[in-house]
Design a protein around this motif. Structure first.
Motif, mmCIF file in Angstrom:
data_model
loop_
_atom_site.group_PDB
_atom_site.id
_atom_site.type_symbol
_atom_site.label_atom_id
_atom_site.label_comp_id
_atom_site.label_asym_id
_atom_site.label_seq_id
_atom_site.Cartn_x
_atom_site.Cartn_y
_atom_site.Cartn_z
ATOM 1 N N ARG A 241 37.933 84.720 45.368
ATOM 2 C CA ARG A 241 37.908 83.566 46.267
ATOM 3 C C ARG A 241 36.501 83.011 46.301
ATOM 4 N NH1 ARG A 241 34.925 82.635 49.171
ATOM 5 N NH2 ARG A 241 35.126 83.979 50.976
ATOM 6 N N LEU A 242 36.332 81.774 45.785
ATOM 7 C CA LEU A 242 35.029 81.116 45.780
ATOM 8 C C LEU A 242 35.001 80.090 46.912
ATOM 9 C CD1 LEU A 242 35.953 81.685 42.633
ATOM 10 C CD2 LEU A 242 33.844 80.458 42.131
ATOM 11 N N ALA A 243 33.919 80.039 47.655
ATOM 12 C CA ALA A 243 33.812 79.059 48.745
ATOM 13 C C ALA A 243 32.518 78.268 48.608
ATOM 14 C CB ALA A 243 33.843 79.763 50.095
ATOM 15 N N TRP A 244 32.627 76.989 48.944
ATOM 16 C CA TRP A 244 31.452 76.117 48.977
ATOM 17 C C TRP A 244 31.479 75.362 50.296
ATOM 18 C CZ3 TRP A 244 34.986 76.188 44.888
ATOM 19 C CH2 TRP A 244 34.536 76.782 43.709
ATOM 20 N N SER A 245 30.316 75.017 50.818
ATOM 21 C CA SER A 245 30.309 74.266 52.071
ATOM 22 C C SER A 245 30.986 72.912 51.861
ATOM 23 C CB SER A 245 28.879 74.112 52.586
ATOM 24 O OG SER A 245 28.079 73.504 51.606
ATOM 25 N N TYR A 246 31.579 72.437 52.920
ATOM 26 C CA TYR A 246 32.421 71.233 52.927
ATOM 27 C C TYR A 246 31.529 70.052 53.276
ATOM 28 C CZ TYR A 246 36.428 68.454 54.746
ATOM 29 O OH TYR A 246 37.381 67.514 55.001
ATOM 30 N N VAL A 247 31.198 69.246 52.288
ATOM 31 C CA VAL A 247 30.249 68.146 52.549
ATOM 32 C C VAL A 247 30.826 66.796 52.122
ATOM 33 C CG1 VAL A 247 28.206 69.632 52.339
ATOM 34 C CG2 VAL A 247 29.043 68.438 50.328
ATOM 35 N N PRO A 248 30.548 65.745 52.907
ATOM 36 C CA PRO A 248 30.991 64.412 52.496
ATOM 37 C C PRO A 248 30.230 63.970 51.251
ATOM 38 C CG PRO A 248 29.594 64.277 54.455
ATOM 39 C CD PRO A 248 29.786 65.734 54.164
ATOM 40 N N SER A 249 30.922 63.252 50.372
ATOM 41 C CA SER A 249 30.265 62.739 49.168
ATOM 42 C C SER A 249 29.915 61.274 49.392
ATOM 43 C CB SER A 249 31.175 62.874 47.960
ATOM 44 O OG SER A 249 30.632 62.132 46.878
ATOM 45 N N GLU A 250 28.643 61.028 49.615
ATOM 46 C CA GLU A 250 28.216 59.644 49.872
ATOM 47 C C GLU A 250 28.459 58.746 48.676
ATOM 48 O OE1 GLU A 250 24.315 59.212 51.603
ATOM 49 O OE2 GLU A 250 24.727 60.829 53.039
ATOM 50 N N GLU A 251 28.248 59.294 47.478
ATOM 51 C CA GLU A 251 28.426 58.436 46.297
ATOM 52 C C GLU A 251 29.900 58.094 46.073
ATOM 53 O OE1 GLU A 251 26.529 60.310 42.969
ATOM 54 O OE2 GLU A 251 27.829 62.064 43.012
ATOM 55 N N ASN A 252 30.790 59.057 46.356
ATOM 56 C CA ASN A 252 32.221 58.744 46.244
ATOM 57 C C ASN A 252 32.641 57.746 47.322
ATOM 58 O OD1 ASN A 252 32.119 60.731 44.327
ATOM 59 N ND2 ASN A 252 33.664 62.055 45.253
ATOM 60 N N ASN A 253 32.185 57.973 48.557
ATOM 61 C CA ASN A 253 32.580 57.108 49.665
ATOM 62 C C ASN A 253 32.136 55.662 49.447
ATOM 63 O OD1 ASN A 253 33.797 59.247 50.966
ATOM 64 N ND2 ASN A 253 31.977 59.760 52.169
ATOM 65 N N LYS A 254 30.999 55.501 48.790
ATOM 66 C CA LYS A 254 30.502 54.161 48.488
ATOM 67 C C LYS A 254 31.516 53.416 47.608
ATOM 68 C CE LYS A 254 25.982 54.322 48.150
ATOM 69 N NZ LYS A 254 24.699 54.573 47.448
ATOM 70 N N VAL A 255 32.096 54.121 46.650
ATOM 71 C CA VAL A 255 33.092 53.509 45.758
ATOM 72 C C VAL A 255 34.381 53.190 46.518
ATOM 73 C CG1 VAL A 255 34.580 53.922 43.745
ATOM 74 C CG2 VAL A 255 32.178 54.602 43.678
ATOM 75 N N PHE A 256 34.797 54.140 47.361
ATOM 76 C CA PHE A 256 36.055 53.935 48.096
ATOM 77 C C PHE A 256 35.885 52.950 49.256
ATOM 78 C CE2 PHE A 256 36.846 58.410 46.523
ATOM 79 C CZ PHE A 256 37.685 58.014 45.511
ATOM 80 N N GLY A 257 34.647 52.724 49.670
ATOM 81 C CA GLY A 257 34.401 51.794 50.768
ATOM 82 C C GLY A 257 34.694 52.378 52.138
ATOM 83 N N ARG A 258 34.821 53.698 52.198
ATOM 84 C CA ARG A 258 35.051 54.384 53.485
ATOM 85 C C ARG A 258 34.764 55.880 53.329
ATOM 86 N NH1 ARG A 258 39.873 52.613 51.381
ATOM 87 N NH2 ARG A 258 41.160 54.279 50.530
ATOM 88 N N VAL A 259 34.577 56.551 54.463
ATOM 89 C CA VAL A 259 34.331 57.997 54.430
ATOM 90 C C VAL A 259 35.661 58.712 54.226
ATOM 91 C CG1 VAL A 259 33.484 59.988 55.728
ATOM 92 C CG2 VAL A 259 32.323 57.795 55.934
ATOM 93 N N GLN A 260 35.908 59.169 53.026
ATOM 94 C CA GLN A 260 37.179 59.859 52.767
ATOM 95 C C GLN A 260 37.039 61.051 51.843
ATOM 96 O OE1 GLN A 260 39.912 57.152 50.561
ATOM 97 N NE2 GLN A 260 39.626 58.596 48.880
ATOM 98 N N SER A 261 35.893 61.158 51.178
ATOM 99 C CA SER A 261 35.758 62.131 50.108
ATOM 100 C C SER A 261 34.860 63.296 50.530
ATOM 101 C CB SER A 261 35.162 61.425 48.889
ATOM 102 O OG SER A 261 35.212 62.246 47.766
ATOM 103 N N PHE A 262 35.418 64.512 50.466
ATOM 104 C CA PHE A 262 34.668 65.724 50.791
ATOM 105 C C PHE A 262 34.656 66.632 49.571
ATOM 106 C CE2 PHE A 262 36.037 63.880 54.698
ATOM 107 C CZ PHE A 262 34.956 64.033 55.545
ATOM 108 N N VAL A 263 33.471 67.101 49.232
ATOM 109 C CA VAL A 263 33.330 67.848 47.983
ATOM 110 C C VAL A 263 32.642 69.195 48.228
ATOM 111 C CG1 VAL A 263 33.299 65.751 46.578
ATOM 112 C CG2 VAL A 263 31.141 66.703 47.428
ATOM 113 N N ALA A 264 32.532 69.974 47.173
ATOM 114 C CA ALA A 264 31.902 71.287 47.238
ATOM 115 C C ALA A 264 30.390 71.157 47.310
ATOM 116 C CB ALA A 264 32.307 72.109 46.020
ATOM 117 N N GLY A 265 29.795 71.657 48.402
ATOM 118 C CA GLY A 265 28.340 71.646 48.566
ATOM 119 C C GLY A 265 27.754 73.012 48.259
ATOM 120 N N PRO A 266 26.592 73.306 48.828
ATOM 121 C CA PRO A 266 25.943 74.597 48.569
ATOM 122 C C PRO A 266 26.824 75.766 49.009
ATOM 123 C CG PRO A 266 24.450 73.070 49.694
ATOM 124 C CD PRO A 266 25.805 72.443 49.722
ATOM 125 N N ALA A 267 26.664 76.896 48.357
ATOM 126 C CA ALA A 267 27.475 78.080 48.666
ATOM 127 C C ALA A 267 27.054 78.708 49.992
ATOM 128 C CB ALA A 267 27.344 79.095 47.544
#
Lengths: 176, 176
Positions: A90-116
Motif C-alpha cells: 500500500r503506497l500513500a501520498w499526501s492529497y494535494v490540489p493540482s494548480e496546473e490541472n485546475n488552471k486547465v479545467f477552470g476550477r478546483v477539481q483536481s487532486f494529485v499525489a504529493g509528497p509521501a
C-alpha cells in the motif's frame, strides 16, 4: 594480571550477550518486528495495481494498492483466503490540489499525489505458519527514506484489519 | 423489369459506398478515430503504476495512470519528450464512500473505487509521425464494455492537453 582478569570478564559478558542474541532475533522474527529483515521487498514498485483509494481526516492521502503476482492472481480468481506468498503493498501520498490541472479545467477539481507521508509504504505478507498469531498475515511499514516502523507501531495493524474476516482481513477489493 | 432496375441501382450505390470506404478508413486512421483498431491494447491492466488522482465536479472519480515499459522507463529517467512507443493508460472508477471501511475507522473518511464511468479507460500513445498533427500523441477512450468513443469525442482530447507543452502534453507526474 589485572588487565588479564578484565579481559576474561569482558569475554564472559560478550559470550553471554552473543549466546542470548540468536534467541532474541528468532523470537523477533516469529512475531511482530518488521518483515523483510527491515528492507523493502525487491521490485514492489513494479507490481500490478489492485485498486486506489482516498482517506480523508488525519490521513488525508491518496493511495494505491499493488500486489505481487500471487496476489494479483488470487484477486482475479476471487480466491480467498489469499495463498501463502501473497504480498500486498500500500503506497500513500499526501492529497494535494493540482494548480496546473485546475488552471486547465477552470476550477478546483483536481487532486494529485504529493509528497509521501510517514506511512508511505505498508505491506501485508501471507505466511500462514510464520504469522499464525495474526491470521497468517505479517505487517510492515516504511517511511519515504526506507526506515521501517517499530514493533509497537506494527502491533496496531492487525487489530484494525481484524473486522474484515470475510475478506481474509484485507480492506481492498480489486478494481477491474 | 422494374425490380431489375432497382437491383442495378442498388449495386451502383453499393459500389460507390464500397469504393469510398478505403479512403474514408485510411483518412480516419491517419487522424482522430480510435487507435488500436478499436480494441484495447493487450495487457494494459498489468502495466506499472505512474500515479493516482481524484477529480471532483462532474467527473467525481478516482483514477490510476499506468504505463507500458517504455513509459515507465521514460518517467523514471525524467526523459522528455516521451519516446515513440510510449503508451499511457488512465483508468477511472467512480468515487464512492466505503461503508465497511468507515465502520472500522468510526467516521466517514474512506473513499474507494466504485463502478466504472463512461470514461473508464483512456489511452495516449506516442507516435511522432502518425500523430504529428497532435504533437505526436494519439488518443483513445473506451467504456467499461470495451466500446470505443467516437471521433468527435476524441477530438476534444488534444485541446485539453495542449497547455502542458512543458511536460510533453501529459498531465500526470510520476509518484515515486
Amino acid at each position: 594480571m589485572k588487565s588479564f582478569t578484565i579481559l576474561i570478564l569482558a569475554i564472559a559478558v560478550a559470550s553471554t550477550i552473543l549466546a542470548a542474541l540468536p534467541f532474541a532475533l528468532g523470537h523477533a522474527e516469529d512475531e511482530a518486528t518488521p518483515i523483510f529483515g527491515g528492507k523493502l521487498p525487491d521490485g514492489y514498485r513494479d507490481w500490478g495495481l489492485i485498486s486506489v483509494a482516498h482517506e480523508e481526516g488525519n490521513l488525508n492521502d491518496l493511495r494505491a494498492i499493488l500486489g505481487n503476482d500471487v496476489a494479483i492472481k488470487a484477486y482475479r480468481e476471487g480466491k480467498l483466503p489469499f495463498p501463502d506468498g501473497t504480498i500486498l503493498a500500500r503506497l500513500a501520498w499526501s492529497y494535494v490540489p493540482s494548480e496546473e490541472n485546475n488552471k486547465v479545467f477552470g476550477r478546483v477539481q483536481s487532486f494529485v499525489a504529493g509528497p509521501a507521508p510517514d506511512w508511505y509504504l505498508q505491506f501485508m505478507v501471507k505466511d500462514s505458519k510464520k504469522f499464525a498469531a495474526t491470521a497468517g498475515w505479517g505487517f510492515a511499514q516504511f517511511d519515504k527514506d526506507g526506515k521501517p516502523a517499530d514493533e509497537a507501531k506494527l502491533k496496531t495493524c492487525f487489530p484494525c484489519h481484524q473486522p474484515f474476516q470475510a475478506g481474509d482481513f484485507v480492506f481492498t477489493r480489486y478494481a477491474p
